[in-house]
Design an enzyme around this catalytic site. Sequence first.
Site, PDB file in Angstrom:
ATOM      1  N   HIS A 189       0.811  -1.227   0.000  1.00  0.00           N
ATOM      2  CA  HIS A 189       0.000   0.000   0.000  1.00  0.00           C
ATOM      3  C   HIS A 189       0.842   1.275   0.000  1.00  0.00           C
ATOM      4  CE1 HIS A 189       1.019   0.153   4.269  1.00  0.00           C
ATOM      5  NE2 HIS A 189       0.468   1.360   4.333  1.00  0.00           N
ATOM      6  N   HIS A 215      -0.158   9.494  -3.385  1.00  0.00           N
ATOM      7  CA  HIS A 215       0.822   8.410  -3.458  1.00  0.00           C
ATOM      8  C   HIS A 215       0.153   7.067  -3.725  1.00  0.00           C
ATOM      9  CE1 HIS A 215      -0.383   7.786   0.797  1.00  0.00           C
ATOM     10  NE2 HIS A 215      -0.035   6.538   0.577  1.00  0.00           N
ATOM     11  N   TYR A 299       0.727   2.174  12.037  1.00  0.00           N
ATOM     12  CA  TYR A 299       1.563   3.366  12.175  1.00  0.00           C
ATOM     13  C   TYR A 299       1.362   4.033  13.530  1.00  0.00           C
ATOM     14  CZ  TYR A 299      -1.902   7.102  10.866  1.00  0.00           C
ATOM     15  OH  TYR A 299      -2.946   7.998  10.818  1.00  0.00           O
ATOM     16  N   ARG A 336     -18.649  -4.324  18.451  1.00  0.00           N
ATOM     17  CA  ARG A 336     -19.473  -4.351  19.663  1.00  0.00           C
ATOM     18  C   ARG A 336     -19.614  -2.934  20.220  1.00  0.00           C
ATOM     19  NH1 ARG A 336     -20.112  -7.826  24.149  1.00  0.00           N
ATOM     20  NH2 ARG A 336     -21.694  -6.814  25.447  1.00  0.00           N
ATOM     21  N   LYS A 338     -19.747  -1.631  23.103  1.00  0.00           N
ATOM     22  CA  LYS A 338     -18.892  -1.195  24.215  1.00  0.00           C
ATOM     23  C   LYS A 338     -17.465  -0.857  23.774  1.00  0.00           C
ATOM     24  CE  LYS A 338     -17.368  -5.817  25.707  1.00  0.00           C
ATOM     25  NZ  LYS A 338     -17.308  -6.747  26.863  1.00  0.00           N
TER      26      LYS A 338
END
Length: 599
Positions: A189, A215, A299, A336, A338
């Site tokens: 990527h 990019h 990252y 979920r 929470k």
Amino acid sequence: MKTTSSLERTANCADNNDDMDSWKSWDEDAVIQKLKENDISESVVAAFSNVRIKGRCLKSLNFYKLMTQLHLSYAECVEVKNFLVNIGCWPTPSIGNNKIFNDPIHGSIQLHPVCLAVIDTPQFQRLRYVKQLGLCYFVYPGAAHNRFEHSLGVCHLAGQFIRTLKDNQPELGIDDNDVLCLELAGLCHDLGHGPFSHVFDSRFIPKVKNRAWKHETASKDMFTYLVDLHGLMKEDGIFRKFGLTEDDMQFVKELMAGPEKLNRGNSWWPYKGRHNAKAYLYEIVANKRNCIDVDKWDYIARDCHQLGIRNNFDHSRFTKFARVIDVHGEMQICVRDKEIVNLYNMFSTRYLLHKIAYQHTVNCALDIMVEQALIKADKHIRIIGKDGKKLKISECINDMAAYTHLTDNILFKILDTEKSEDESDKRSPEESQAELEAARNIIQRIFNRDLFKCIHESQPLSPSDLQGLDEDEIKQQILKYCRTVVTENDLFVAIVNLDFGMKGENPVEKLNTYSKHKPNAAKHLPKEETSRILAPYSFKEQLVRIYVCNRRDETKIKAIKEAYDKWFTDYQFKLKENRESYQTEHEERQRSLSKLNKP
């Protein structure tokens, strides 16, 4: 007969992408003949003769079946496996074909042979020489990591995430090719990042080319280039060996750069690589819906580790709570309810990284200096591209052969170039040399730490405060207000944008949730229902910074400061007047409409 029936039933579930392979059409006699031609031991041939296995059943074989149904020894199983590997139908690679990398963030990372084939190309090795955070290591000594290790991490997380979904929800029909394509996209990527990453694609190229450029486009082009150059998709190439198809190649490119422009007309489903039943796959590597993806997870974790900043987000917990649910006819990754607080931690950490590291005042000064050095040197430096053609720095984005040689080392190339390499320059040698010399002087100042100085940083502003003004417009206004002689080359303006990754929007609200008791029912959860303390109410702020080139010229520094203060005060006053005038006009229109509506 029962054994043959069992193998045939398993074979019916085999990967449909292998239709191109000739072994699928072999009958029982052809299988035995091929075993003999490959010098397989007589005992193995005899076992296959007794069971009578068709070619389409070979894909389903494994050591367990060979031992229990064909009664082969371990050594004989290895012999059969090697035969199946050679004809391209062994279902999964053995551990011996993989490599394990020791990563400081994720521990031991095991990578597929297809990924290793990409890693071992010069196009991927180039990422060793592109810093993840540009010149941030001039501010944070630990920030010396590269795009190379980040790409390995994203590849690992992409595989981990998709395998978790596959294990938790087998009904989704996630196959081995889906997993491998996600890992490839995660690995590749960032292939298109230029020198100093975002300085190149967000500042240098737009100013030189006078157009936007991303990019991700170069990542797709570089991936296509390296696959073709190294024959990875040829009939005997490793991509073909592991069952990858042209549709898979399209899928990998779409995961990195989005759908092709020619295919954007279909507003419902613009992608070609996968059917919309697998729309959720496009949310794992580069998530356009809500920016929650494995690229960000790596990252954030890696940069926090290298910078010495605490990371409060647990990506492994998110992975375990993720589910694919039908949301208004589209299969989306949900989490979920929470876990929403965990996501606000992620975006808060991202904000913190931008605030104190990526957009640090000194780091921004370095970015401006690199940008200016590249702009001034662009016409005078040549990179060798396809067919030996010599290209300017900015032209390399259209030639992947040249782009392969474009790394952070470009600063040293500029320093070492004493004479302009532009043979078509019609200006005088002195004028041309002066521009190149100016670029070299800026780079020399970086290495001598004689940096541009930030003399002013505004308080955090909302986007409406600047009304869309850009850096050059603010700079021109400051020059107008200056009472002493100040030129355009004396100062630079930087507008720093701090947000949650989606400009002024809240990305967390674009993620649907599910509850403990309704795991297959997606629900939109407004931030008010999450927390009135943790969830912010503004998702973008801007800072205006003023930099001067000569940090020792106190006269000009004082004049520029006074000019900015005077302009900003007048600008805010006019802005307030305009808002009040608009409000008055709006109220008058409302009163007029009320009178007209009265009986």
